[in-house]
Design a protein around this motif. Structure first.
Motif, PDB file in Angstrom:
ATOM      1  N   THR A   1       0.794  -1.146   0.102  1.00 43.51           N
ATOM      2  CA  THR A   1       0.128  -0.025  -0.165  1.00 43.51           C
ATOM      3  C   THR A   1       0.847   1.183  -0.055  1.00 43.51           C
ATOM      4  O   THR A   1       1.633   1.429   0.740  1.00 43.51           O
ATOM      5  CB  THR A   1      -0.789  -0.012   1.117  1.00 43.51           C
ATOM      6  N   THR A   2       0.548   2.011  -1.100  1.00 43.12           N
ATOM      7  CA  THR A   2       1.492   3.446  -1.073  1.00 43.12           C
ATOM      8  C   THR A   2       0.794   4.576  -0.681  1.00 43.12           C
ATOM      9  O   THR A   2       1.182   5.733  -0.448  1.00 43.12           O
ATOM     10  CB  THR A   2       1.832   3.823  -2.501  1.00 43.12           C
ATOM     11  N   LYS A   3      -0.745   4.371  -0.559  1.00 44.37           N
ATOM     12  CA  LYS A   3      -1.401   5.467   0.019  1.00 44.37           C
ATOM     13  C   LYS A   3      -2.541   4.964   0.815  1.00 44.37           C
ATOM     14  O   LYS A   3      -3.280   4.174   0.453  1.00 44.37           O
ATOM     15  CB  LYS A   3      -1.939   6.308  -1.055  1.00 44.37           C
TER      16      LYS A   3
ATOM     17  N   ALA B   1      -5.658   7.148   3.136  1.00 40.49           N
ATOM     18  CA  ALA B   1      -6.284   8.496   3.341  1.00 40.49           C
ATOM     19  C   ALA B   1      -7.779   8.455   3.610  1.00 40.49           C
ATOM     20  O   ALA B   1      -8.359   7.890   3.032  1.00 40.49           O
ATOM     21  CB  ALA B   1      -5.690   9.522   2.197  1.00 40.49           C
TER      22      ALA B   1
ATOM     23  N   ASP C   1      -3.842  13.153   6.986  1.00 35.99           N
ATOM     24  CA  ASP C   1      -3.492  12.412   6.093  1.00 35.99           C
ATOM     25  C   ASP C   1      -2.065  12.496   5.703  1.00 35.99           C
ATOM     26  O   ASP C   1      -1.373  11.480   5.564  1.00 35.99           O
ATOM     27  CB  ASP C   1      -4.316  13.002   4.552  1.00 35.99           C
ATOM     28  N   GLY C   2      -1.517  13.929   6.160  1.00 32.91           N
ATOM     29  CA  GLY C   2      -0.079  13.864   6.149  1.00 32.91           C
ATOM     30  C   GLY C   2       0.724  12.787   6.999  1.00 32.91           C
ATOM     31  O   GLY C   2       1.744  12.350   6.522  1.00 32.91           O
TER      32      GLY C   2
ATOM     33  N   GLN D   1       0.486   9.379   5.438  1.00 30.91           N
ATOM     34  CA  GLN D   1       1.273   9.490   4.285  1.00 30.91           C
ATOM     35  C   GLN D   1       2.834   9.138   4.571  1.00 30.91           C
ATOM     36  O   GLN D   1       3.741   8.268   4.100  1.00 30.91           O
ATOM     37  CB  GLN D   1       1.126  10.374   3.167  1.00 30.91           C
TER      38      GLN D   1
ATOM     39  N   ILE E   1       3.966   5.610   5.888  1.00 29.00           N
ATOM     40  CA  ILE E   1       3.944   4.910   4.731  1.00 29.00           C
ATOM     41  C   ILE E   1       5.170   4.945   4.014  1.00 29.00           C
ATOM     42  O   ILE E   1       5.954   4.114   3.986  1.00 29.00           O
ATOM     43  CB  ILE E   1       2.682   5.058   3.974  1.00 29.00           C
ATOM     44  N   ASN E   2       5.442   6.347   3.962  1.00 32.69           N
ATOM     45  CA  ASN E   2       6.571   6.617   3.238  1.00 32.69           C
ATOM     46  C   ASN E   2       8.081   6.257   3.766  1.00 32.69           C
ATOM     47  O   ASN E   2       9.094   5.963   3.286  1.00 32.69           O
ATOM     48  CB  ASN E   2       6.924   7.886   2.528  1.00 32.69           C
TER      49      ASN E   2
ATOM     50  N   ILE F   1       6.677   8.587  -4.193  1.00 37.36           N
ATOM     51  CA  ILE F   1       5.604   7.321  -3.987  1.00 37.36           C
ATOM     52  C   ILE F   1       6.531   6.110  -3.960  1.00 37.36           C
ATOM     53  O   ILE F   1       7.641   6.119  -4.709  1.00 37.36           O
ATOM     54  CB  ILE F   1       4.534   7.085  -5.041  1.00 37.36           C
TER      55      ILE F   1
END
Length: 290
Positions: free
Chosen positions: A43-45, A47, A109-110, A113, A116-117, A158
């Motif tokens: 999963t890359t996103k 939100a 959301d930031g 994210q 995840i990153n 991403i």
């Protein structure tokens, strides 16, 4: 052992080495959940889905009813319509996200994210028994947390495709059988899903009730779509209770969430116990080492 990336076997599928080809078809063929290959993705996103307009929101008809705001089983909450005109959409969290951000800042959301990153939040997905990514009447889907690992990001910020990750064997592996792919869109029926979240300096697992996925798969076999289901407000509150600076805000957030529940009506209390929610989800092919 590594689980294959989503696109590793696509040319073979197109050559007809399995049950169906990659030509144009009207709908899923009668493939089996006992044949095909297993493919993995990361999963890359993740939100929280927002309202498109006051009456339009992404999501799912989770309760099988279209409510106009007078339905006691939905606790007086009117359903939405999605962008394609489908009614009965249950997503009461969507209008609440901006309200919650008024309390905690425009950063929810930031934070997700960023987790995840930087590899703190690794959510792995495996599609099993895939015969055709265009149309397949029966595939299985598993979702599991991976071991923390900082991934390589592309110039777009991403996670890049085809990196190798390891599942966290201590974490719950959520599993749904008999999903289907139709015209390149994977849809699952309801299942119990444990989804990890990492926001407000805390990480916790959120139990999504009657979870469903709807994911479009493109020609590179990257996916994009939505995850929907019911969540328990108290579980969210307990999860973020130790977040930095949230102690004084929790009572206000509690009132906001509990006042908008719309699923799992309890006849004894006259209240709905769950809040319908939808998340935006995206991912890319990956390898899983076991």
């Amino acid at each position: 052992m590594k689980t294959k990336g989503f696109s590793r076997l696509l040319p073979a599928l197109c050559l007809g080495l399995f049950l169906v080809g990659c030509g144009e078809e009207d709908g899923p063929t009668a493939t089996s959940c006992e044949t095909g290959e297993t493919y993995a993705a990361i999963t890359t996103k993740l939100a929280f889905a927002r309202l498109v307009s006051p009456t339009v929101a992404p999501g799912f008809d989770l309760d099988g009813r279209t409510s106009d705001g007078t339905d006691s089983l939905s606790c007086g909450k009117a359903d939405f319509v999605d962008s394609e005109g489908h009614g009965g959409v249950d997503n009461q969290l969507a209008p609440l996200v901006p309200e919650v951000e008024k309390f905690v800042g425009d950063a929810i959301d930031g934070l997700l994210q960023g987790s995840i990153n930087d590899g703190q939040l690794v959510i792995l997905m495996e599609m099993e028994n895939v015969d055709d990514f265009k149309n397949d009447a029966c595939v299985n889907l598993a979702v599991q947390v991976g071991v923390k690992k900082r991934p390589t990001l592309g110039t777009d910020g991403i996670i890049e495709s085809y990196q190798t990750f390891e599942p966290d064997m201590t974490a719950t592996r959520s599993y749904v059988r008999n999903a289907r792919i139709e015209n390149g869109v994977l849809e699952t029926g309801p299942f119990a899903l444990a989804i990890p979240l990492a926001i407000f300096d805390v990480a916790f697992t959120l139990s999504v009730q009657d979870a469903r996925f709807r994911l479009s798969i493109d020609e590179e076999l990257k996916f994009k779509g939505h995850l929907g289901g019911g969540v328990l407000p108290q579980e969210i509150l307990d999860g973020v209770a130790d977040g930095d600076g949230l102690e004084d805000l929790l009572p206000q957030i509690k009132v906001l969430l509990e006042a908008n529940t719309d699923l799992a009506y309890n006849e004894d209390t006259g209240k709905c116990e769950q809040l319908s929610a939808t998340l935006d989800v995206e991912g890319v092919p990956a390898f899983i080492r076991r």
